[in-house]
Design a protein around this motif. Structure first.
Motif, PDB file in Angstrom:
ATOM      1  N   ASN A  88      -0.627 -53.741  -7.759  1.00 41.97           N
ATOM      2  CA  ASN A  88      -0.166 -52.967  -8.914  1.00 41.97           C
ATOM      3  C   ASN A  88      -0.764 -53.458 -10.228  1.00 41.97           C
ATOM      4  O   ASN A  88      -0.361 -53.022 -11.300  1.00 41.97           O
ATOM      5  CB  ASN A  88       1.360 -53.011  -9.001  1.00 41.97           C
ATOM      6  CG  ASN A  88       1.876 -54.363  -9.462  1.00 41.97           C
ATOM      7  OD1 ASN A  88       1.231 -55.386  -9.241  1.00 41.97           O
ATOM      8  ND2 ASN A  88       3.032 -54.370 -10.099  1.00 41.97           N
ATOM      9  N   ASN A  89      -1.739 -54.370 -10.155  1.00 39.30           N
ATOM     10  CA  ASN A  89      -2.308 -54.956 -11.359  1.00 39.30           C
ATOM     11  C   ASN A  89      -3.831 -54.900 -11.290  1.00 39.30           C
ATOM     12  O   ASN A  89      -4.448 -55.558 -10.439  1.00 39.30           O
ATOM     13  CB  ASN A  89      -1.837 -56.409 -11.509  1.00 39.30           C
ATOM     14  CG  ASN A  89      -1.945 -56.908 -12.923  1.00 39.30           C
ATOM     15  OD1 ASN A  89      -3.008 -56.818 -13.531  1.00 39.30           O
ATOM     16  ND2 ASN A  89      -0.859 -57.455 -13.454  1.00 39.30           N
ATOM     17  N   LEU A  90      -4.451 -54.109 -12.159  1.00 41.27           N
ATOM     18  CA  LEU A  90      -5.893 -53.867 -12.108  1.00 41.27           C
ATOM     19  C   LEU A  90      -6.521 -54.105 -13.476  1.00 41.27           C
ATOM     20  O   LEU A  90      -5.840 -54.081 -14.506  1.00 41.27           O
ATOM     21  CB  LEU A  90      -6.174 -52.416 -11.693  1.00 41.27           C
ATOM     22  CG  LEU A  90      -5.418 -51.874 -10.485  1.00 41.27           C
ATOM     23  CD1 LEU A  90      -5.521 -50.368 -10.445  1.00 41.27           C
ATOM     24  CD2 LEU A  90      -5.953 -52.483  -9.196  1.00 41.27           C
ATOM     25  N   ILE A  91      -7.842 -54.333 -13.487  1.00 40.96           N
ATOM     26  CA  ILE A  91      -8.571 -54.498 -14.751  1.00 40.96           C
ATOM     27  C   ILE A  91      -9.780 -53.560 -14.744  1.00 40.96           C
ATOM     28  O   ILE A  91     -10.668 -53.679 -13.890  1.00 40.96           O
ATOM     29  CB  ILE A  91      -9.052 -55.945 -14.958  1.00 40.96           C
ATOM     30  CG1 ILE A  91      -7.893 -56.941 -14.767  1.00 40.96           C
ATOM     31  CG2 ILE A  91      -9.652 -56.107 -16.351  1.00 40.96           C
ATOM     32  CD1 ILE A  91      -8.332 -58.390 -14.801  1.00 40.96           C
ATOM     33  N   ILE A  92      -9.805 -52.645 -15.704  1.00 35.85           N
ATOM     34  CA  ILE A  92     -10.912 -51.699 -15.823  1.00 35.85           C
ATOM     35  C   ILE A  92     -11.868 -52.188 -16.907  1.00 35.85           C
ATOM     36  O   ILE A  92     -11.435 -52.516 -18.017  1.00 35.85           O
ATOM     37  CB  ILE A  92     -10.407 -50.297 -16.199  1.00 35.85           C
ATOM     38  CG1 ILE A  92      -9.368 -49.812 -15.202  1.00 35.85           C
ATOM     39  CG2 ILE A  92     -11.564 -49.306 -16.276  1.00 35.85           C
ATOM     40  CD1 ILE A  92      -8.770 -48.462 -15.568  1.00 35.85           C
ATOM     41  N   PRO A  93     -13.169 -52.253 -16.636  1.00 35.94           N
ATOM     42  CA  PRO A  93     -14.127 -52.673 -17.677  1.00 35.94           C
ATOM     43  C   PRO A  93     -14.039 -51.782 -18.915  1.00 35.94           C
ATOM     44  O   PRO A  93     -13.916 -50.560 -18.806  1.00 35.94           O
ATOM     45  CB  PRO A  93     -15.486 -52.529 -16.981  1.00 35.94           C
ATOM     46  CG  PRO A  93     -15.183 -52.609 -15.518  1.00 35.94           C
ATOM     47  CD  PRO A  93     -13.837 -51.970 -15.355  1.00 35.94           C
ATOM     48  N   SER A  94     -14.126 -52.384 -20.087  1.00 38.12           N
ATOM     49  CA  SER A  94     -14.035 -51.609 -21.323  1.00 38.12           C
ATOM     50  C   SER A  94     -15.196 -50.621 -21.438  1.00 38.12           C
ATOM     51  O   SER A  94     -15.039 -49.531 -22.000  1.00 38.12           O
ATOM     52  CB  SER A  94     -14.012 -52.541 -22.536  1.00 38.12           C
ATOM     53  OG  SER A  94     -15.169 -53.360 -22.574  1.00 38.12           O
ATOM     54  N   ALA A  95     -16.363 -50.986 -20.902  1.00 41.26           N
ATOM     55  CA  ALA A  95     -17.517 -50.083 -20.966  1.00 41.26           C
ATOM     56  C   ALA A  95     -17.236 -48.781 -20.223  1.00 41.26           C
ATOM     57  O   ALA A  95     -17.685 -47.706 -20.646  1.00 41.26           O
ATOM     58  CB  ALA A  95     -18.752 -50.764 -20.382  1.00 41.26           C
ATOM     59  N   THR A  96     -16.502 -48.870 -19.123  1.00 43.67           N
ATOM     60  CA  THR A  96     -16.152 -47.671 -18.360  1.00 43.67           C
ATOM     61  C   THR A  96     -15.271 -46.751 -19.189  1.00 43.67           C
ATOM     62  O   THR A  96     -15.498 -45.540 -19.261  1.00 43.67           O
ATOM     63  CB  THR A  96     -15.422 -48.070 -17.064  1.00 43.67           C
ATOM     64  OG1 THR A  96     -16.252 -48.932 -16.292  1.00 43.67           O
ATOM     65  CG2 THR A  96     -15.060 -46.840 -16.242  1.00 43.67           C
ATOM     66  N   LEU A  97     -14.260 -47.313 -19.826  1.00 46.41           N
ATOM     67  CA  LEU A  97     -13.335 -46.505 -20.619  1.00 46.41           C
ATOM     68  C   LEU A  97     -14.030 -45.929 -21.855  1.00 46.41           C
ATOM     69  O   LEU A  97     -13.687 -44.832 -22.311  1.00 46.41           O
ATOM     70  CB  LEU A  97     -12.128 -47.345 -21.017  1.00 46.41           C
ATOM     71  CG  LEU A  97     -11.250 -47.788 -19.839  1.00 46.41           C
ATOM     72  CD1 LEU A  97     -10.126 -48.683 -20.310  1.00 46.41           C
ATOM     73  CD2 LEU A  97     -10.690 -46.572 -19.097  1.00 46.41           C
ATOM     74  N   THR A  98     -15.006 -46.651 -22.377  1.00 49.83           N
ATOM     75  CA  THR A  98     -15.780 -46.122 -23.500  1.00 49.83           C
ATOM     76  C   THR A  98     -16.526 -44.857 -23.080  1.00 49.83           C
ATOM     77  O   THR A  98     -16.561 -43.867 -23.822  1.00 49.83           O
ATOM     78  CB  THR A  98     -16.770 -47.174 -24.018  1.00 49.83           C
ATOM     79  OG1 THR A  98     -16.053 -48.326 -24.476  1.00 49.83           O
ATOM     80  CG2 THR A  98     -17.615 -46.627 -25.158  1.00 49.83           C
ATOM     81  N   GLU A  99     -17.119 -44.878 -21.888  1.00 48.60           N
ATOM     82  CA  GLU A  99     -17.828 -43.703 -21.379  1.00 48.60           C
ATOM     83  C   GLU A  99     -16.866 -42.545 -21.142  1.00 48.60           C
ATOM     84  O   GLU A  99     -17.179 -41.391 -21.457  1.00 48.60           O
ATOM     85  CB  GLU A  99     -18.559 -44.050 -20.070  1.00 48.60           C
ATOM     86  CG  GLU A  99     -19.745 -44.971 -20.239  1.00 48.60           C
ATOM     87  CD  GLU A  99     -20.826 -44.386 -21.128  1.00 48.60           C
ATOM     88  OE1 GLU A  99     -21.080 -43.168 -21.049  1.00 48.60           O
ATOM     89  OE2 GLU A  99     -21.416 -45.134 -21.920  1.00 48.60           O
TER      90      GLU A  99
END
Length: 366
Positions: free
Chosen positions: A182-193
């Protein structure tokens, strides 16, 4: 999304693939992959990779309203649009990396405009020092009642929570997945795109699927797949005060202007400004002083409950937090000069302090 590094030249290219179902375009930097489909009349199937910079600059200057004809000729792509013709040299498609395809159904859908706001807030406090890679991403916690998006660079922290009953959730798949991880980390570069792809005025569902250390975002005809950051995000919630002794409510624009002016006179790399909260007089004094530039102070008449406080803050961090508030009024919440200060939004109709978004800034301890 193409690679900025030249270790693999083909990563600077876009894959053009003509199938009976239409034309698909793909790009990747090995960490993020993007695919989209375009309606087209396909007379003959084929595929090739074309330099992204060249095709982008060329297509941006094509005449509007004209049909575009594409023809594969060896390792080149012939393009014709109206009276314009071009031949662009490419690389063999067989060497283009495979972009993963999802195997399961989406866990949940989030409206694109709401997701854009959440991403914008989260990116405000993401760290850019890769010494701690987990802090360069956004933490997602899949809770039973809420979906949390959080980020911190150790100086400030943002937390946005979305109630599951307000978004479209595949309950069965969500519960099964959340029990495992239930705990994940998404790269900021992905969310920027993702944010760049979301139109500013059209709301559409973004379908989100998580599997095998990867996350998939589907927005209409576009699919983005990204690796998740492998690591453990800090237990940030323990530094967020459960209660606050002092609450200050006032006009966002007035406070924003006062902090901007104080930042001009702030001294040192930390840009120190002081907030003096006078509970009896119902006033807040925003001030700064520097031996080089002089001094500044602004007095604001705000609604204050609780004891008086005085706290020293980094003006840049405080101002960036104010900028993420979307309501006309905001709430400042404080406990002492040595504990975090929180910013929250205010319900425009009821005046209630909303707790679905919190921006925390750490004080400067003199």
């Amino acid at each position: 999304m193409v690679s900025k590094q030249n270790t693999l030249p083909i990563l600077n290219n876009i894959l053009f693939e003509a199938k009976k179902s239409g034309l698909s375009l793909s790009a990747t930097n090995l960490e993020i992959g993007v695919q989209t489909k375009i309606g087209a009349k396909v007379e003959k199937e084929g595929k090739i990779t074309i330099p992204a910079r060249i095709i982008s600059n060329f297509s941006n200057n094509l005449p509007a309203g004209e049909n575009i004809s594409l023809e594969l000729s060896g390792q080149s792509l012939k393009i014709k649009s109206g009276t314009v013709k071009a031949v662009i040299k490419g690389l063999l498609a067989d060497d283009f990396p495979l972009i993963p395809k999802k195997k399961t159904e989406p866990l949940f859908n989030i409206g694109s405009l709401e997701l854009k706001i959440v991403i914008s807030r989260a990116l405000t406090s993401v760290a850019y020092n890769e010494a701690r890679q987990e802090l360069t991403g956004v933490n997602i916690i899949l809770d039973q009642g809420y979906l949390f998006f959080a980020s911190t660079d150790s100086f400030r922290l943002t937390e946005n929570k979305l109630a599951l009953n307000k978004i479209n959730v595949n309950k069965e798949n969500y519960e099964i997945f959340a029990k495992k991880n239930n705990n994940l980390i998404i790269p900021s570069a992905t969310l920027t795109e993702i944010s760049r792809l979301i139109s500013g005025d059209i709301d559409a569902p973004v379908k989100i699927t998580i599997e095998d250390g990867q996350i998939f975002f589907e927005l209409e005809s576009i699919i983005i797949v990204s690796q998740l950051i492998n690591g453990k995000y800090p237990e940030y919630q323990h530094i967020m005060p459960k209660e606050y002794k002092t609450r200050i409510v006032g006009e966002k624009n007035l406070f924003q202007s006062a902090v901007k002016m104080a930042s001009v006179f702030a001294s040192g790399k930390t840009g120190e400004i002081t907030l003096k909260i006078d509970a009896e007089a119902k006033k807040i004094l925003v001030s700064s002083m520097s031996q080089d530039t002089g001094e500044n102070s602004t007095e604001l008449n705000f609604d204050i409950t609780g004891p008086s406080q005085e706290v020293v803050l980094n003006s840049k961090y405080l101002l960036e937090g104010i900028n993420t508030i979307s309501t006309s009024k905001l709430a400042l919440l404080a406990n002492s000069e040595a504990t975090p200060l929180a910013l929250r939004e205010i319900n425009e109709q009821t005046g209630e302090v909303l707790n679905d978004y919190t921006y925390i800034v750490m004080p400067i301890k003199n």
